[in-house]
Structure formats: C-alpha cells, structure tokens
Design a protein around this motif. Structure first.
Motif, PDB file in Angstrom:
ATOM      1  N   ALA A 122      21.461  -3.604 118.535  1.00  0.00           N
ATOM      2  CA  ALA A 122      21.391  -3.444 119.990  1.00  0.00           C
ATOM      3  C   ALA A 122      22.567  -4.143 120.659  1.00  0.00           C
ATOM      4  N   GLY A 123      23.027  -3.558 121.744  1.00  0.00           N
ATOM      5  CA  GLY A 123      24.022  -4.198 122.601  1.00  0.00           C
ATOM      6  C   GLY A 123      23.608  -3.901 124.022  1.00  0.00           C
ATOM      7  N   HIS A 124      23.094  -4.903 124.708  1.00  0.00           N
ATOM      8  CA  HIS A 124      22.563  -4.701 126.065  1.00  0.00           C
ATOM      9  C   HIS A 124      23.473  -5.416 127.066  1.00  0.00           C
ATOM     10  N   THR A 125      24.076  -4.653 127.957  1.00  0.00           N
ATOM     11  CA  THR A 125      25.034  -5.239 128.886  1.00  0.00           C
ATOM     12  C   THR A 125      24.341  -5.688 130.163  1.00  0.00           C
ATOM     13  N   LYS A 159      26.198  10.593 106.201  1.00  0.00           N
ATOM     14  CA  LYS A 159      25.823   9.231 106.615  1.00  0.00           C
ATOM     15  C   LYS A 159      25.124   9.226 107.988  1.00  0.00           C
ATOM     16  N   THR A 160      24.341   8.161 108.210  1.00  0.00           N
ATOM     17  CA  THR A 160      23.612   8.021 109.473  1.00  0.00           C
ATOM     18  C   THR A 160      24.547   7.563 110.585  1.00  0.00           C
ATOM     19  N   GLY A 161      25.612   6.864 110.196  1.00  0.00           N
ATOM     20  CA  GLY A 161      26.485   6.302 111.234  1.00  0.00           C
ATOM     21  C   GLY A 161      25.876   5.025 111.788  1.00  0.00           C
ATOM     22  N   THR A 162      25.374   4.183 110.902  1.00  0.00           N
ATOM     23  CA  THR A 162      24.701   2.949 111.346  1.00  0.00           C
ATOM     24  C   THR A 162      25.701   1.996 112.001  1.00  0.00           C
ATOM     25  N   PHE A 169      14.751   8.560 120.542  1.00  0.00           N
ATOM     26  CA  PHE A 169      15.163   9.505 119.502  1.00  0.00           C
ATOM     27  C   PHE A 169      15.863   8.817 118.327  1.00  0.00           C
ATOM     28  N   LEU A 170      15.847   7.471 118.385  1.00  0.00           N
ATOM     29  CA  LEU A 170      16.251   6.680 117.216  1.00  0.00           C
ATOM     30  C   LEU A 170      15.008   6.083 116.554  1.00  0.00           C
ATOM     31  N   ASP A 171      13.831   6.404 117.085  1.00  0.00           N
ATOM     32  CA  ASP A 171      12.584   5.883 116.513  1.00  0.00           C
ATOM     33  C   ASP A 171      12.414   6.386 115.078  1.00  0.00           C
ATOM     34  N   GLY A 218      31.882  -0.653 119.564  1.00  0.00           N
ATOM     35  CA  GLY A 218      33.062  -0.139 120.260  1.00  0.00           C
ATOM     36  C   GLY A 218      33.346   1.331 119.968  1.00  0.00           C
ATOM     37  N   ARG A 219      32.449   1.986 119.208  1.00  0.00           N
ATOM     38  CA  ARG A 219      32.688   3.396 118.881  1.00  0.00           C
ATOM     39  C   ARG A 219      32.557   4.262 120.141  1.00  0.00           C
ATOM     40  N   PRO A 220      33.384   5.344 120.249  1.00  0.00           N
ATOM     41  CA  PRO A 220      33.197   6.248 121.389  1.00  0.00           C
ATOM     42  C   PRO A 220      31.819   6.893 121.303  1.00  0.00           C
ATOM     43  N   ARG A 246      25.075   9.601 122.746  1.00  0.00           N
ATOM     44  CA  ARG A 246      24.591   9.237 121.408  1.00  0.00           C
ATOM     45  C   ARG A 246      25.755   8.621 120.627  1.00  0.00           C
ATOM     46  N   VAL A 247      25.476   7.559 119.858  1.00  0.00           N
ATOM     47  CA  VAL A 247      26.487   7.000 118.945  1.00  0.00           C
ATOM     48  C   VAL A 247      25.991   7.236 117.527  1.00  0.00           C
ATOM     49  N   GLY A 248      26.902   7.544 116.615  1.00  0.00           N
ATOM     50  CA  GLY A 248      26.474   7.782 115.232  1.00  0.00           C
ATOM     51  C   GLY A 248      26.205   9.264 115.011  1.00  0.00           C
ATOM     52  N   ASP A 264      21.430   2.842 124.571  1.00  0.00           N
ATOM     53  CA  ASP A 264      22.504   2.603 125.549  1.00  0.00           C
ATOM     54  C   ASP A 264      22.215   3.233 126.914  1.00  0.00           C
ATOM     55  N   GLU A 265      20.965   3.343 127.270  1.00  0.00           N
ATOM     56  CA  GLU A 265      20.602   3.983 128.545  1.00  0.00           C
ATOM     57  C   GLU A 265      20.851   3.063 129.733  1.00  0.00           C
ATOM     58  N   GLY A 266      21.078   1.773 129.440  1.00  0.00           N
ATOM     59  CA  GLY A 266      21.212   0.802 130.530  1.00  0.00           C
ATOM     60  C   GLY A 266      19.983  -0.097 130.613  1.00  0.00           C
ATOM     61  N   PHE A 291      18.592  10.433 111.071  1.00  0.00           N
ATOM     62  CA  PHE A 291      19.631   9.891 111.966  1.00  0.00           C
ATOM     63  C   PHE A 291      18.938   9.030 113.015  1.00  0.00           C
ATOM     64  N   VAL A 292      18.345   7.955 112.564  1.00  0.00           N
ATOM     65  CA  VAL A 292      17.501   7.099 113.404  1.00  0.00           C
ATOM     66  C   VAL A 292      17.775   5.643 113.039  1.00  0.00           C
ATOM     67  N   THR A 293      17.029   4.751 113.659  1.00  0.00           N
ATOM     68  CA  THR A 293      17.084   3.356 113.238  1.00  0.00           C
ATOM     69  C   THR A 293      15.813   3.037 112.442  1.00  0.00           C
ATOM     70  N   GLY A 332      23.083  -4.191 108.838  1.00  0.00           N
ATOM     71  CA  GLY A 332      22.076  -4.494 107.803  1.00  0.00           C
ATOM     72  C   GLY A 332      20.653  -4.158 108.226  1.00  0.00           C
ATOM     73  N   ILE A 333      20.517  -3.339 109.259  1.00  0.00           N
ATOM     74  CA  ILE A 333      19.195  -3.084 109.846  1.00  0.00           C
ATOM     75  C   ILE A 333      18.269  -2.310 108.896  1.00  0.00           C
ATOM     76  N   GLY A 334      18.743  -1.188 108.351  1.00  0.00           N
ATOM     77  CA  GLY A 334      17.914  -0.399 107.430  1.00  0.00           C
ATOM     78  C   GLY A 334      17.476  -1.251 106.238  1.00  0.00           C
TER      79      GLY A 334
HETATM   80  P1  IMO Z   1      20.802  -0.315 122.139  1.00  0.00           P
HETATM   81  O1  IMO Z   1      19.629  -1.264 122.084  1.00  0.00           O
HETATM   82  C1  IMO Z   1      22.777   3.212 120.481  1.00  0.00           C
HETATM   83  C2  IMO Z   1      22.157   3.962 116.202  1.00  0.00           C
HETATM   84  C3  IMO Z   1      23.384   3.858 115.329  1.00  0.00           C
HETATM   85  C4  IMO Z   1      23.029   4.864 114.259  1.00  0.00           C
HETATM   86  C5  IMO Z   1      21.533   4.651 114.091  1.00  0.00           C
HETATM   87  C6  IMO Z   1      21.133   3.727 112.942  1.00  0.00           C
HETATM   88  O2  IMO Z   1      22.068  -0.937 122.570  1.00  0.00           O
HETATM   89  O3  IMO Z   1      20.426   0.910 122.915  1.00  0.00           O
HETATM   90  P2  IMO Z   1      21.266   1.097 112.619  1.00  0.00           P
HETATM   91  O4  IMO Z   1      22.417   0.169 112.690  1.00  0.00           O
HETATM   92  O5  IMO Z   1      20.181   0.805 113.596  1.00  0.00           O
HETATM   93  O6  IMO Z   1      20.730   1.258 111.237  1.00  0.00           O
HETATM   94  O7  IMO Z   1      21.897   2.523 113.021  1.00  0.00           O
HETATM   95  O8  IMO Z   1      21.077   4.098 115.306  1.00  0.00           O
HETATM   96  N1  IMO Z   1      21.880   2.767 117.042  1.00  0.00           N
HETATM   97  C7  IMO Z   1      22.121   2.703 118.354  1.00  0.00           C
HETATM   98  N2  IMO Z   1      22.709   3.590 119.193  1.00  0.00           N
HETATM   99  N3  IMO Z   1      22.271   2.065 120.964  1.00  0.00           N
HETATM  100  C8  IMO Z   1      21.660   1.184 120.150  1.00  0.00           C
HETATM  101  O9  IMO Z   1      21.029   0.080 120.604  1.00  0.00           O
HETATM  102  C9  IMO Z   1      21.601   1.462 118.777  1.00  0.00           C
HETATM  103  N4  IMO Z   1      21.090   0.817 117.697  1.00  0.00           N
HETATM  104  C10 IMO Z   1      21.258   1.629 116.663  1.00  0.00           C
HETATM  105  O10 IMO Z   1      24.556   4.213 116.033  1.00  0.00           O
HETATM  106  O11 IMO Z   1      23.228   6.166 114.737  1.00  0.00           O
END
Ligand code: IMO
Ligand code: GDP
Ligand code: MG
Length: 422
Positions: A38-41, A124-127, A225-227, A300-302, A270-272, A12-14, A235-237, A131-133
């Motif tokens: 991913a959610g890219h605005t 929990k990871t807070g995914t 840092f989600l790598d 939509g999570r804070p 950070r989300v999750g 979510d860095e933009g 706590f990654v993707t 269904g990504i994992g």
């Molecule tokens: P963009 O591309 C922010 C986070 C989730 C959770 C963790 C694992 O918009 O930057 P997942 O659903 O991938 O198994 O969740 O990764 N996460 C993101 N956080 N921006 C994202 O994507 C994210 N994609 C996954 O919140 O902590």
C-alpha cells in the motif's frame, strides 16, 4: 460507531486522503490488512506523506491508531515510517498500537516474490515486490513468524531455522544464494527493539471504544478488484480487501459496522497486470495519466488509466455493503470535452456481469458506454457542492445512479480541504 473505508476499484483511489479527512472526526483509526504494498498519500498542514503501514488517520492530536492482526509488517519499513512521523507527531509512540498477531515479512519473502514473478514470465501478476504473496502464504500454511515470536529470541531463532530449512531449498533451486538465520535474526531484532513498546493487542480497546460510542475508522488498503477471492484472480493481492474482513482482522463483531464508504476515482486506474475493460491505450489514457499524476506511490510505476467502470463499482458496492461513495480526482476530468462511463459489458454479443466472469473472460468483454458532457472549468477551488458546474453535478448523479450508491463526499484536489460534501 464503526466506519469502514475501502477502495472500490484496483487501489490508489485516494483512500489516504479520505481517511485523513474522516480521521479529524474519529477517535481511533485502524489499518486492518495488507502491508507496504500500500502507498497512501496524505497532504495536510503537517506536510505530504506517502504512508505504507501507519494508518493515514494518524494526523490528529490525541487519536489512537492501531495496526491489527491482518496486516503484514516489514519491520524496516515500519520503523523508518514511525521515525519519519515522529518528527512531526511527538506523541506518536503513546498512541500507536501494533497487534502482536501481525505476521512479519522477512528477506526470503521478498526474494521469493521476485523469483516467482520471474518464473511466471509474461503471466506475472506485476506485484509490488514487497513479499506480500509469500508472507500471507506462510501465514495460512502455518509457517509464519509473528510479532509475538520476538518476545522469546530462542523461539524466534528456532522458527527461522525451520523456515530457512525449507526456503533455502527453493532459493538454491532457483540458483540464488541461501540466506543466513543469524543475519536475519540480528537485523530483525534491531528493528523490533525500536517498536516493542507499541506492540499490544488492540482488540479490547476497540471493543470498549465501540461500547462507549466512540468513532472507529477502518482504513482499507488496495481495492475491491485486488481482493484475493472477489478480485481478478490471479491478478490480485494476497489479502481480503472487503469491508467485512475487519471482523477477522481486529476481533470486532460484524454487526458493529455502521457505515462503509467506498472510495473511487471519477475514472479508473490499475497498476500491475490483469484485465481492465475500460483501459485507454491511447492519447486519452495518456492525458488521464499526465493530469492525474498517475504513478504508483509505492513503486513509481505508471498506472494504467481508463474511464469509470460502473459495472465494477456496482459490484464492489454489493460485496462491501457501501452506504456511500467518496468520489476522488474529479478535477482530473476538468479539461475533457466529453467523458465516458462504462455502464455494463457484453461478451460475444451477450450482456454479462462481473460476477460470472473470471479474469480471462473479463479481458474479452466490450464496455457499453454512456457519453457525458464535460464541464471545462477547474474544480480545485470550489468550496461547496452547490457551486459545482451543472455538467459536473450531472456526471456525479450519473455515477450515483449507475452504481446504485449515494455519493456523499467529492474530492476536487489532493489537499484535505479540497473536499465537498453532499
Ligand atoms: P493501495 O493501498 C494499487 C497490486 C500490484 C499487483 C497486485 C499484487 O495504495 O491502494 P502485491 O504486491 O500485493 O502482491 O501485488 O496488487 N497492488 C496495488 N495496486 N494500489 C495498491 O495499494 C496495491 N497493492 C497491491 O500492483 O498488481
Ligand atoms: P490510496 O492508495 O488509495 O491512498 O491512493 P494513492 O495515494 O496511492 O493515490 C492517490 C493520488 O491521488 C495521491 O497522489 C493523492 O495525493 C491524489 N489525490 C487524492 N485525491 C485527489 C483529488 O481529488 N484530486 C487530485 N488531483 N489528486 C488527488
Ligand atoms: Mg496507493
């Protein structure tokens, strides 16, 4: 020329905004990993778009956009997104290529994502629940279903039967109702038929474009840092978010990469779940969330908010090989009297670096902070770097110094034209 754009923090860095901007000078844009987590605005003259799968560089007249093999696809989300985009981009179908090697997210992946998270409870990871994992787990354990399996409906049925013979055992053990092969098959074929004319391997096109000196822009999803290897595991993707992974995902040689731009907010979110050394669980953090409108574009999570963490971005710069940084959302800091930068960490009184910490020890570190003076001026309408207030320039120069990476792009608002160059 290959230009890769990746996230330098926790997503979510933009990236969407920066990729939309850079795509105006590129011939091809590529999404290379992740899925609709991913959610890219993107905000431009076409409107406001939260994109989940189609590259943010799609808003050009003629540019080609590609989704390469590292991306996992929820076909329902993809077809809906394409339909939405076709309302403003009439020729989209002719210029979107989707690799047949892409793995497909199926209903059992989403169900298992939820069941695994529930089973982990407070760990929990807070995914994102997309269904990504589970889909990437199937990919690496040779149980995945790819787009090219849809070319032969009997093969697809057979693969689904095998998959469900395993998955339904797990699903039943969790007390849920088993899933039905025919139901999934029929539904998925309906979606597939809407996109089948775009399913074509982009590898040669990318290879030839590079040889013809075209500009190819790669859009990362998530962030450093989600790598899955280098992030704050677990706590990654599930995918590799670093620039180097474009070669595995799209078949281009590593030495073709010319430029790597790291996108980072002027603070951190950070989300999750997971560690976040500079997190502010106070009114300052709340102010960052309110002013920065820090709510997830996908769920939509804070978002959790905190100061800029230079230790992290310095590390991201090393692993990705950033040639430059794009700093976004600096305007969110406009009203702050003072702004802090975390320059490094201590753990039990000793200096430590991210490289040698796991997620659990990272949760214990203390940040070392440098306090900067705020500029107390709105930056949103400023059109040139030279016109920025002195304190904002000093802040940017400090980010550059602390991260060891040149800041070339500065975003002062969500719109494409709210951007300054150095
Ligand atoms: P963009 O591309 C922010 C986070 C989730 C959770 C963790 C694992 O918009 O930057 P997942 O659903 O991938 O198994 O969740 O990764 N996460 C993101 N956080 N921006 C994202 O994507 C994210 N994609 C996954 O919140 O902590
Ligand atoms: P991505 O996942 O990296 O593409 O980022 P997101 O789109 O999820 O989140 C970034 C949010 O910040 C979006 O709502 C953007 O419209 C917004 N945004 C991007 N750049 C700026 C900026 O410079 N200033 C402000 N105020 N908002 C920005
Ligand atoms: Mg996002």
């Amino acid at each position: 020329m290959i230009h890769v754009v990746t996230g330098a923090q926790w997503g979510d860095e933009g990236k969407g905004k920066i990729v939309d901007l850079f795509s105006q000078k590129s011939d091809i844009t590529v999404r290379f990993h992740g899925g609709n987590n991913a959610g890219h605005t993107v905000i431009n003259s076409y409107g406001t778009f939260p994109l989940h799968l189609v590259p943010s560089g799609v808003f050009t007249k003629k540019g080609i956009t590609c989704i390469t093999s590292g991306v996992v696809l929820d076909l329902e989300v993809l077809t809906a997104e394409i339909a939405m985009l076709e309302k403003v981009l009439s020729n989209l179908r002719k210029r979107l290529l989707i690799s047949p090697r892409c793995h497909i997210i199926l209903p059992y992946h989403k169900l298992l994502d939820r069941l695994y998270e529930e089973a982990k409870g407070k760990s929990k990871t807070g995914t994102t629940g997309r269904g990504i994992g589970p889909v990437y787990a199937d990919k690496v354990s040779y149980q995945g279903i790819r787009l090219n399996d849809f070319q032969d409906v009997n093969r697809l049925r057979e693969k689904l039967e095998i998959a469900l013979s395993i998955k339904n055992k797990i699903i039943r053990a969790f007390g849920e109702s088993p899933l039905d092969v025919e139901e999934i098959l029929q539904e998925q074929m309906v979606h597939y038929n809407k996109i089948r004319d775009m399913v074509r391997e982009p590898m040669s096109l990318l290879f030839d474009a590079y040889k013809k000196k075209k500009t190819i822009l790669y859009e990362g999803a998530q962030g450093m840092f989600l790598d899955n290897d280098w992030g704050t595991y677990p706590f990654v993707t599930a995918s590799s978010t670093v620039a180097g992974s474009i070669t595995a995902s799209s078949g281009v040689p590593a030495q073709y990469i010319n430029r790597v731009t790291g996108v980072t907010k002027a603070y951190t979110t950070r989300v999750g779940s997971g560690p976040f050394p500079t997190e502010l669980s106070d009114t300052v953090g709340e102010k960052l969330r309110a002013v920065g409108k820090e709510y997830g574009a996908t769920t939509g999570r804070p978002r959790r908010c905190g100061w800029f963490d230079a230790e992290l971005v310095r590390f991201a710069s090393k692993v990705n090989g950033f040639t430059d940084l794009a700093i976004t959302k600096i305007d969110v800091l406009d009203s702050f009297e003072t702004i802090k930068i975390c320059t490094g960490y201590t753990l039990k009184g000793k200096r430590v670096s991210y490289e040698n910490l796991d997620a659990y020890s990272l949760a214990e570190v203390r940040g070392i902070y440098k306090v900067m003076k705020g500029w107390k001026t709105p930056l949103g309408d400023i059109k040139k770097y030279a016109l920025l207030p002195k304190e904002a320039k000093v802040y940017l120069l400090e980010l550059e110094k602390q991260t060891g990476t040149k800041v070339l792009t500065i975003s002062v608002g969500p719109n494409r034209n709210q951007t300054l160059y150095r």
